[in-house]
Design a protein around this motif. Structure first.
Motif, PDB file in Angstrom:
ATOM      1  N   UNK A  11       0.865  -1.268  -0.034  1.00  0.00           N
ATOM      2  CA  UNK A  11      -0.089   0.203  -0.026  1.00  0.00           C
ATOM      3  C   UNK A  11       0.818   1.066  -0.087  1.00  0.00           C
ATOM      4  N   UNK A  12       0.734   2.162  -0.948  1.00  0.00           N
ATOM      5  CA  UNK A  12       1.309   3.231  -1.031  1.00  0.00           C
ATOM      6  C   UNK A  12       0.657   4.669  -0.784  1.00  0.00           C
ATOM      7  N   UNK A  13       1.191   5.398   0.224  1.00  0.00           N
ATOM      8  CA  UNK A  13       0.396   6.493   0.471  1.00  0.00           C
ATOM      9  C   UNK A  13       1.119   7.861   0.018  1.00  0.00           C
ATOM     10  N   UNK A  14       0.471   8.413  -0.729  1.00  0.00           N
ATOM     11  CA  UNK A  14       0.988   9.807  -1.361  1.00  0.00           C
ATOM     12  C   UNK A  14      -0.250  10.878  -1.487  1.00  0.00           C
ATOM     13  N   UNK A  15      -0.041  12.077  -1.233  1.00  0.00           N
ATOM     14  CA  UNK A  15      -0.838  13.101  -1.448  1.00  0.00           C
ATOM     15  C   UNK A  15      -1.511  13.224  -2.815  1.00  0.00           C
ATOM     16  N   UNK A  16      -0.759  13.238  -3.735  1.00  0.00           N
ATOM     17  CA  UNK A  16      -1.282  13.657  -5.258  1.00  0.00           C
ATOM     18  C   UNK A  16      -1.578  12.180  -5.989  1.00  0.00           C
TER      19      UNK A  16
END
Lengths: 212, 212
Positions: A11-16
């Protein structure tokens, strides 16, 4: 008689949305990685339903900083780990900002990858963290050295963080149940220790370094 | 007797090697787009040698902000356009930060894509800008409205920007060849117009909005 292949749930968490989708698509093209991506606001519920083996978090954005300050990283990893499960935290860091690096270390991240690294290095790091091995990007040695040397105490960082939010001395004093004289002393010490010209300069320096 | 296919040469500028490589790889998978990527420090020389039809710039990072303030965007697009050539500027913007949106408009960007959009929307925008057509993401309407309403004058933004860098009132006065009384008046006006509690709060608000 096929051998069952081990696939890493990531799971990858990033704003954009644009950048996290692109990064997840490049990583997910690897045969042994199944990549999903989401924003911070959805991170905990997504982690809970998916129970990934590895969580990749971009530390170098305002949403991640805010989450770190509210202690949400730990909760996020706990959600990802689920019932008796176990999830490794891998962080993307900017080698020039020691603050997020230190917060990632405090949140017990197992992997550290420079945001300027080629994708192949991140993929290698994901495989290592999935095997519960530590991975630290070569480029980050100096950053760690800097992170260990944040010149301010926890209390000073707390005072500075309120000042950076625009609180006046008397507001800071009320919030922390201290006298205005004590707050003035803290701010003077902070200005001196950061080598700043004045209070605004101390805030600027500390934000540049990612301390607050 | 094959028909020669029109391929769009695209240059993508982004601070993080990891993210720009991933984004370029997703975009470059389209049969009609040839994507290269670089950091700001290499942007002009790369643009000059490559002469792309479209330049994609992430406005929502410190390096882009700094380049915009130094007037480097125009020079970059000029380098990309080359001898009598012509290059369209397409920007990735954060819909919640009107400052970079306004600077992109001042740099005559032709395309505007929300950083939270799916990659398919960026690809569509690239094709439009390559045909010299304007493209504005639906999600950005409100951002444009905000960008048009920055409450501070150019002079006030200049004063605030120096203050945000940590300059004292007398330093700002010397830099701008004005009296300290005038600078105090500007700072009072800035605090009032931004609805801030004090000067530090005015800096914080203006940085959040991306005005300085």
């Amino acid at each position: 008689m096929g051998v069952e292949k081990f696939v890493i749930r990531l799971l990858l968490v990033h704003e954009s949305g644009l950048l996290r989708t692109a990064l997840a698509s490049v990583i997910g093209a690897e045969p042994d990685i199944e990549a999903a991506a989401c924003a911070w606001r959805d991170a905990r519920s997504r982690a809970r339903s998916m129970e990934p083996q590895v969580c990749v978090v971009d530390t170098d954005c305002p949403a991640a900083d805010k989450a770190a300050r509210k202690g949400e990283w730990g909760k996020f990893v706990a959600s990802a780990s689920g019932e008796g499960g176990d999830c490794g935290l891998l962080v993307l860091v900017n080698s020039e900002r020691p603050g997020p690096l230190r917060r990632a270390h405090e949140a017990r991240a197992l992997g550290y990858v420079d945001k300027d690294a080629p994708p192949q290095r991140l993929i290698e790091a994901i495989r290592r963290v999935a095997r519960k091995e530590r991975y630290v990007d070569d480029a980050l040695g100096y950053g760690f050295l800097q992170a260990a040397k944040i010149p301010l105490t926890e209390r000073e960082l707390g005072v500075l963080s309120l000042a950076a939010d625009g609180a006046s001395i008397s507001e800071i004093a009320r919030t922390l149940h201290l006298s205005t004289g004590t707050i003035r002393n803290y701010l003077a010490a902070i200005t001196r220790k950061t080598g700043a010209r004045n209070r605004v300069d101390a805030i600027r320096i500390s934000q540049c370094e990612g301390w607050v």
